[in-house]
Design a protein around this motif. Structure first.
Motif, PDB file in Angstrom:
ATOM      1  N   GLN A  45       5.182  -9.738  -2.678  1.00 48.93           N
ATOM      2  CA  GLN A  45       5.600  -8.660  -1.891  1.00 48.93           C
ATOM      3  C   GLN A  45       4.612  -8.140  -0.962  1.00 48.93           C
ATOM      4  OE1 GLN A  45       6.214  -5.249  -4.561  1.00 48.93           O
ATOM      5  NE2 GLN A  45       7.323  -4.058  -2.708  1.00 48.93           N
ATOM      6  N   GLU A  46       5.021  -8.105   0.249  1.00 49.46           N
ATOM      7  CA  GLU A  46       4.346  -7.689   1.560  1.00 49.46           C
ATOM      8  C   GLU A  46       3.824  -6.282   1.365  1.00 49.46           C
ATOM      9  OE1 GLU A  46       4.948  -8.634   5.491  1.00 49.46           O
ATOM     10  OE2 GLU A  46       6.455 -10.386   4.891  1.00 49.46           O
ATOM     11  N   SER A  47       2.523  -6.121   1.530  1.00 47.49           N
ATOM     12  CA  SER A  47       2.111  -4.684   1.870  1.00 47.49           C
ATOM     13  C   SER A  47       2.425  -4.339   3.159  1.00 47.49           C
ATOM     14  CB  SER A  47       0.700  -4.589   1.154  1.00 47.49           C
ATOM     15  OG  SER A  47      -0.136  -5.419   2.198  1.00 47.49           O
ATOM     16  N   PRO A  48       2.674  -2.785   3.136  1.00 43.28           N
ATOM     17  CA  PRO A  48       2.719  -2.356   4.434  1.00 43.28           C
ATOM     18  C   PRO A  48       1.582  -2.489   5.530  1.00 43.28           C
ATOM     19  CG  PRO A  48       3.000  -0.622   2.719  1.00 43.28           C
ATOM     20  CD  PRO A  48       2.578  -1.624   2.271  1.00 43.28           C
ATOM     21  N   SER A  49       1.637  -2.954   6.830  1.00 46.64           N
ATOM     22  CA  SER A  49       0.691  -3.413   7.548  1.00 46.64           C
ATOM     23  C   SER A  49      -0.053  -1.958   7.937  1.00 46.64           C
ATOM     24  CB  SER A  49       1.245  -4.094   8.928  1.00 46.64           C
ATOM     25  OG  SER A  49       1.989  -3.113   9.527  1.00 46.64           O
ATOM     26  N   LYS A  50      -1.346  -2.049   7.991  1.00 45.28           N
ATOM     27  CA  LYS A  50      -2.225  -0.815   8.276  1.00 45.28           C
ATOM     28  C   LYS A  50      -2.429  -1.040   9.885  1.00 45.28           C
ATOM     29  CE  LYS A  50      -4.347  -0.372   3.754  1.00 45.28           C
ATOM     30  NZ  LYS A  50      -5.363  -0.244   3.223  1.00 45.28           N
ATOM     31  N   THR A  51      -1.769  -0.195  10.601  1.00 42.17           N
ATOM     32  CA  THR A  51      -2.108  -0.255  12.214  1.00 42.17           C
ATOM     33  C   THR A  51      -3.035   1.017  12.421  1.00 42.17           C
ATOM     34  OG1 THR A  51      -0.180   1.116  12.613  1.00 42.17           O
ATOM     35  CG2 THR A  51       0.105  -1.354  12.616  1.00 42.17           C
TER      36      THR A  51
END
Length: 118
Positions: free
Chosen positions: A106-112
């Motif tokens: 599962q991909e974790s949400p990207s931290k922009t």
């Protein structure tokens, strides 16, 4: 929205092109036998009981050929959905039960970061 189950490839009927080809092959084969009966009836001498049999074949084979050629192939039997065919191992409650042999990624949400922030 109504959810319909996916069509199983095993429950599809024969393609119309294939069905027509099969029926035409049967028809032409029987017509070839009819022509052979007619030619043999005329060519074989002396005439006898077999001449009568060949004449009956030449007269009635067209009817039989049309009847057999117009009989469509039987529809495919209803296939069982593959999901229903697979039985759950004992002790599991169904598809929602955890399976130990499956690896889930599962991909974790990207931290922009905001532009200009360091």
């Amino acid at each position: 929205m109504k959810h319909s189950p996916a069509q199983s490839a095993t429950s599809l009927p024969r393609a119309p092109r294939d069905d027509a080809h099969t029926r035409m092959t049967k028809y032409f084969t029987m017509m070839a036998i009819r022509v052979a009966c007619f030619v043999a009836m005329v060519m074989i001498t002396p005439y006898g009981w077999y001449t009568f049999v060949l004449a009956l074949g030449a007269c009635f084979l067209p009817y039989v050929a049309v009847v057999i050629a117009n009989v469509a192939s039987s529809p495919a039997e209803r296939a069982t959905s593959p999901e229903r065919a697979i039985e759950a191992p004992p002790g599991e409650a169904g598809p929602a039960a955890p399976v130990s042999d499956v690896i889930r990624i599962q991909e974790s949400p990207s931290k922009t970061t905001a532009p200009g922030a360091s």
